[in-house]
Write a protein that holds these residues in place. Structure first.
Motif, PDB file in Angstrom:
ATOM      1  N   ALA A  22       0.857  -1.183   0.000  1.00 37.70           N
ATOM      2  CA  ALA A  22       0.000   0.000   0.000  1.00 37.70           C
ATOM      3  C   ALA A  22       0.893   1.233   0.000  1.00 37.70           C
ATOM      4  O   ALA A  22       2.081   1.163   0.358  1.00 37.70           O
ATOM      5  CB  ALA A  22      -0.931   0.004   1.209  1.00 37.70           C
ATOM      6  N   PHE A  23       0.301   2.354  -0.377  1.00 34.63           N
ATOM      7  CA  PHE A  23       1.068   3.584  -0.522  1.00 34.63           C
ATOM      8  C   PHE A  23       0.349   4.738   0.157  1.00 34.63           C
ATOM      9  O   PHE A  23      -0.876   4.709   0.354  1.00 34.63           O
ATOM     10  CB  PHE A  23       1.280   3.896  -2.012  1.00 34.63           C
ATOM     11  CG  PHE A  23       2.080   2.842  -2.717  1.00 34.63           C
ATOM     12  CD1 PHE A  23       3.459   2.919  -2.772  1.00 34.63           C
ATOM     13  CD2 PHE A  23       1.455   1.748  -3.309  1.00 34.63           C
ATOM     14  CE1 PHE A  23       4.208   1.935  -3.392  1.00 34.63           C
ATOM     15  CE2 PHE A  23       2.190   0.764  -3.948  1.00 34.63           C
ATOM     16  CZ  PHE A  23       3.575   0.859  -3.985  1.00 34.63           C
ATOM     17  N   LEU A  24       1.106   5.757   0.506  1.00 34.18           N
ATOM     18  CA  LEU A  24       0.542   6.955   1.091  1.00 34.18           C
ATOM     19  C   LEU A  24      -0.258   7.717   0.039  1.00 34.18           C
ATOM     20  O   LEU A  24      -0.019   7.583  -1.168  1.00 34.18           O
ATOM     21  CB  LEU A  24       1.655   7.840   1.651  1.00 34.18           C
ATOM     22  CG  LEU A  24       2.583   7.180   2.687  1.00 34.18           C
ATOM     23  CD1 LEU A  24       3.674   8.168   3.112  1.00 34.18           C
ATOM     24  CD2 LEU A  24       1.775   6.696   3.893  1.00 34.18           C
ATOM     25  N   ASP A  25      -1.189   8.522   0.499  1.00 33.65           N
ATOM     26  CA  ASP A  25      -2.022   9.324  -0.402  1.00 33.65           C
ATOM     27  C   ASP A  25      -1.225  10.557  -0.837  1.00 33.65           C
ATOM     28  O   ASP A  25      -1.486  11.682  -0.420  1.00 33.65           O
ATOM     29  CB  ASP A  25      -3.317   9.724   0.293  1.00 33.65           C
ATOM     30  CG  ASP A  25      -4.277  10.427  -0.651  1.00 33.65           C
ATOM     31  OD1 ASP A  25      -4.072  10.346  -1.881  1.00 33.65           O
ATOM     32  OD2 ASP A  25      -5.226  11.077  -0.156  1.00 33.65           O
ATOM     33  N   LYS A  26      -0.250  10.297  -1.665  1.00 42.75           N
ATOM     34  CA  LYS A  26       0.654  11.343  -2.135  1.00 42.75           C
ATOM     35  C   LYS A  26       0.955  11.063  -3.595  1.00 42.75           C
ATOM     36  O   LYS A  26       1.367   9.951  -3.946  1.00 42.75           O
ATOM     37  CB  LYS A  26       1.941  11.316  -1.302  1.00 42.75           C
ATOM     38  CG  LYS A  26       2.915  12.431  -1.604  1.00 42.75           C
ATOM     39  CD  LYS A  26       4.110  12.365  -0.638  1.00 42.75           C
ATOM     40  CE  LYS A  26       5.121  13.459  -0.973  1.00 42.75           C
ATOM     41  NZ  LYS A  26       6.296  13.416  -0.073  1.00 42.75           N
ATOM     42  N   ASP A 177       3.765   2.906   2.142  1.00 38.59           N
ATOM     43  CA  ASP A 177       3.204   2.913   3.493  1.00 38.59           C
ATOM     44  C   ASP A 177       3.922   1.845   4.301  1.00 38.59           C
ATOM     45  O   ASP A 177       3.785   0.654   4.028  1.00 38.59           O
ATOM     46  CB  ASP A 177       1.707   2.620   3.417  1.00 38.59           C
ATOM     47  CG  ASP A 177       1.042   2.640   4.778  1.00 38.59           C
ATOM     48  OD1 ASP A 177       1.744   2.741   5.806  1.00 38.59           O
ATOM     49  OD2 ASP A 177      -0.206   2.534   4.821  1.00 38.59           O
ATOM     50  N   GLU A 178       4.699   2.279   5.286  1.00 38.44           N
ATOM     51  CA  GLU A 178       5.500   1.342   6.078  1.00 38.44           C
ATOM     52  C   GLU A 178       4.636   0.312   6.798  1.00 38.44           C
ATOM     53  O   GLU A 178       5.103  -0.782   7.116  1.00 38.44           O
ATOM     54  CB  GLU A 178       6.360   2.107   7.092  1.00 38.44           C
ATOM     55  CG  GLU A 178       7.363   3.070   6.476  1.00 38.44           C
ATOM     56  CD  GLU A 178       8.450   2.373   5.684  1.00 38.44           C
ATOM     57  OE1 GLU A 178       8.705   1.176   5.935  1.00 38.44           O
ATOM     58  OE2 GLU A 178       9.050   3.025   4.797  1.00 38.44           O
ATOM     59  N   GLU A 179       3.376   0.655   7.037  1.00 39.45           N
ATOM     60  CA  GLU A 179       2.481  -0.275   7.734  1.00 39.45           C
ATOM     61  C   GLU A 179       2.076  -1.450   6.845  1.00 39.45           C
ATOM     62  O   GLU A 179       1.514  -2.428   7.335  1.00 39.45           O
ATOM     63  CB  GLU A 179       1.226   0.466   8.212  1.00 39.45           C
ATOM     64  CG  GLU A 179       1.484   1.579   9.205  1.00 39.45           C
ATOM     65  CD  GLU A 179       2.051   1.058  10.514  1.00 39.45           C
ATOM     66  OE1 GLU A 179       1.572   0.008  10.995  1.00 39.45           O
ATOM     67  OE2 GLU A 179       2.992   1.682  11.044  1.00 39.45           O
ATOM     68  N   SER A 180       2.349  -1.353   5.557  1.00 42.49           N
ATOM     69  CA  SER A 180       1.875  -2.379   4.620  1.00 42.49           C
ATOM     70  C   SER A 180       2.899  -3.469   4.344  1.00 42.49           C
ATOM     71  O   SER A 180       2.591  -4.411   3.616  1.00 42.49           O
ATOM     72  CB  SER A 180       1.483  -1.726   3.291  1.00 42.49           C
ATOM     73  OG  SER A 180       2.629  -1.335   2.547  1.00 42.49           O
ATOM     74  N   VAL A 181       4.104  -3.350   4.899  1.00 45.03           N
ATOM     75  CA  VAL A 181       5.130  -4.341   4.578  1.00 45.03           C
ATOM     76  C   VAL A 181       5.054  -5.517   5.537  1.00 45.03           C
ATOM     77  O   VAL A 181       4.687  -5.374   6.700  1.00 45.03           O
ATOM     78  CB  VAL A 181       6.550  -3.728   4.605  1.00 45.03           C
ATOM     79  CG1 VAL A 181       6.674  -2.604   3.592  1.00 45.03           C
ATOM     80  CG2 VAL A 181       6.918  -3.251   5.988  1.00 45.03           C
ATOM     81  N   TYR A 182       5.373  -6.679   5.015  1.00 48.78           N
ATOM     82  CA  TYR A 182       5.442  -7.878   5.834  1.00 48.78           C
ATOM     83  C   TYR A 182       6.800  -7.950   6.518  1.00 48.78           C
ATOM     84  O   TYR A 182       7.751  -7.270   6.131  1.00 48.78           O
ATOM     85  CB  TYR A 182       5.245  -9.134   4.983  1.00 48.78           C
ATOM     86  CG  TYR A 182       3.934  -9.180   4.238  1.00 48.78           C
ATOM     87  CD1 TYR A 182       2.735  -8.924   4.892  1.00 48.78           C
ATOM     88  CD2 TYR A 182       3.896  -9.488   2.878  1.00 48.78           C
ATOM     89  CE1 TYR A 182       1.527  -8.972   4.208  1.00 48.78           C
ATOM     90  CE2 TYR A 182       2.694  -9.543   2.188  1.00 48.78           C
ATOM     91  CZ  TYR A 182       1.513  -9.275   2.857  1.00 48.78           C
ATOM     92  OH  TYR A 182       0.325  -9.330   2.186  1.00 48.78           O
ATOM     93  N   GLU A 183       6.888  -8.800   7.525  1.00 55.48           N
ATOM     94  CA  GLU A 183       8.186  -9.062   8.127  1.00 55.48           C
ATOM     95  C   GLU A 183       9.107  -9.591   7.033  1.00 55.48           C
ATOM     96  O   GLU A 183       8.700 -10.403   6.199  1.00 55.48           O
ATOM     97  CB  GLU A 183       8.044 -10.089   9.253  1.00 55.48           C
ATOM     98  CG  GLU A 183       9.321 -10.367  10.001  1.00 55.48           C
ATOM     99  CD  GLU A 183       9.106 -11.335  11.165  1.00 55.48           C
ATOM    100  OE1 GLU A 183      10.107 -11.863  11.665  1.00 55.48           O
ATOM    101  OE2 GLU A 183       7.934 -11.556  11.552  1.00 55.48           O
ATOM    102  N   ARG A 184      10.351  -9.124   7.034  1.00 50.39           N
ATOM    103  CA  ARG A 184      11.255  -9.508   5.948  1.00 50.39           C
ATOM    104  C   ARG A 184      11.474 -11.020   5.929  1.00 50.39           C
ATOM    105  O   ARG A 184      11.747 -11.634   6.956  1.00 50.39           O
ATOM    106  CB  ARG A 184      12.603  -8.805   6.074  1.00 50.39           C
ATOM    107  CG  ARG A 184      13.462  -9.018   4.820  1.00 50.39           C
ATOM    108  CD  ARG A 184      14.827  -8.379   4.909  1.00 50.39           C
ATOM    109  NE  ARG A 184      14.825  -6.928   4.822  1.00 50.39           N
ATOM    110  CZ  ARG A 184      14.687  -6.238   3.693  1.00 50.39           C
ATOM    111  NH1 ARG A 184      14.479  -6.871   2.551  1.00 50.39           N
ATOM    112  NH2 ARG A 184      14.743  -4.921   3.701  1.00 50.39           N
ATOM    113  N   SER A 185      11.356 -11.583   4.743  1.00 43.35           N
ATOM    114  CA  SER A 185      11.606 -13.012   4.559  1.00 43.35           C
ATOM    115  C   SER A 185      13.108 -13.281   4.608  1.00 43.35           C
ATOM    116  O   SER A 185      13.922 -12.368   4.458  1.00 43.35           O
ATOM    117  CB  SER A 185      11.032 -13.482   3.227  1.00 43.35           C
ATOM    118  OG  SER A 185       9.626 -13.315   3.201  1.00 43.35           O
ATOM    119  N   PRO A 186      13.485 -14.538   4.799  1.00 43.98           N
ATOM    120  CA  PRO A 186      14.914 -14.854   4.926  1.00 43.98           C
ATOM    121  C   PRO A 186      15.723 -14.418   3.712  1.00 43.98           C
ATOM    122  O   PRO A 186      15.263 -14.494   2.572  1.00 43.98           O
ATOM    123  CB  PRO A 186      14.934 -16.379   5.072  1.00 43.98           C
ATOM    124  CG  PRO A 186      13.600 -16.723   5.620  1.00 43.98           C
ATOM    125  CD  PRO A 186      12.650 -15.735   5.020  1.00 43.98           C
TER     126      PRO A 186
END
Length: 197
Positions: A22-26, A177-186
């Motif tokens: 997801a992305f910010l409204d910018k 949007d930093e809230e939309s990222v998953y925990e980094r995979s290996p």
């Protein structure tokens, strides 16, 4: 002689960069899209083929049209991104080689060999797609590259007037949007997948 990039640049391009869902409204400007192209076009391709062709979907109408060809999990990602790029490849890229690679008659290498051109166009457009992601990161944007769409349906819809253009992948672009990222995979260490001979 080039110097190594500093840690901040390496973090922005690789170590801290993430895939955004997801992305910010910018908004993303047309000027930024030009900046991305002007960087990514400098990346190497075989015989300077540059087979990538990009459709930048920036309007709600274009994104809705594109979302219609995507899997359910990708539809809203496309709809809500500021920009969604269709990274395609031109199977007839060789027609441009006389001016893109004037050193020799490279066009003749590919005349009459459409299957060979498909292999080369896929390989080199994929490279260009990776350059696009790095270029977007370099100008301060984030990306969400994806498969999960009907290539044939998309091609019939968007490339009806360019039947030799074939979609490779889709990439959403914007301010992530930093809230939309998953925990980094290996990410494995060197010895896991590398051999030095």
């Amino acid at each position: 002689m080039p110097s190594p990039l500093n840690d901040a640049a390496l973090d922005q391009l690789f170590r801290e960069a993430r895939t955004y869902n997801a992305f910010l409204d910018k908004p993303v400007t047309t000027e930024q899209l030009h900046q991305i192209w002007d960087l990514m076009k400098m990346g190497p391709t075989s015989a300077n083929q540059l087979p990538a062709r990009i459709v930048w979907c920036t309007t709600p109408e274009a994104k809705e049209r594109l979302a219609g060809h995507a899997s359910d999990g990708n539809k809203d990602k496309i709809r809500h991104a500021p920009v969604c790029a269709i990274l395609a490849m031109d199977i007839d890229f060789h027609e441009h080689l006389p001016w893109l690679f004037p050193h020799t008659d490279a066009k003749s290498w590919f005349d009459g060999d459409e299957e060979g051109r498909k292999v080369s166009a896929f390989r080199n457009s994929t490279l260009q797609g990776a350059y696009m992601i790095l270029a977007a990161r370099a100008v301060g944007l984030g990306c969400g590259p994806m498969s999960g769409f009907d290539n044939d349906a998309l091609d019939k819809d968007f490339f009806a007037d360019q039947p030799k253009w074939k979609s490779n992948f889709i990439c959403t672009i914007g301010y992530g949007d930093e809230e939309s990222v998953y925990e980094r995979s290996p990410r494995p260490d060197f010895d896991t997948f590398n051999v030095i001979l």
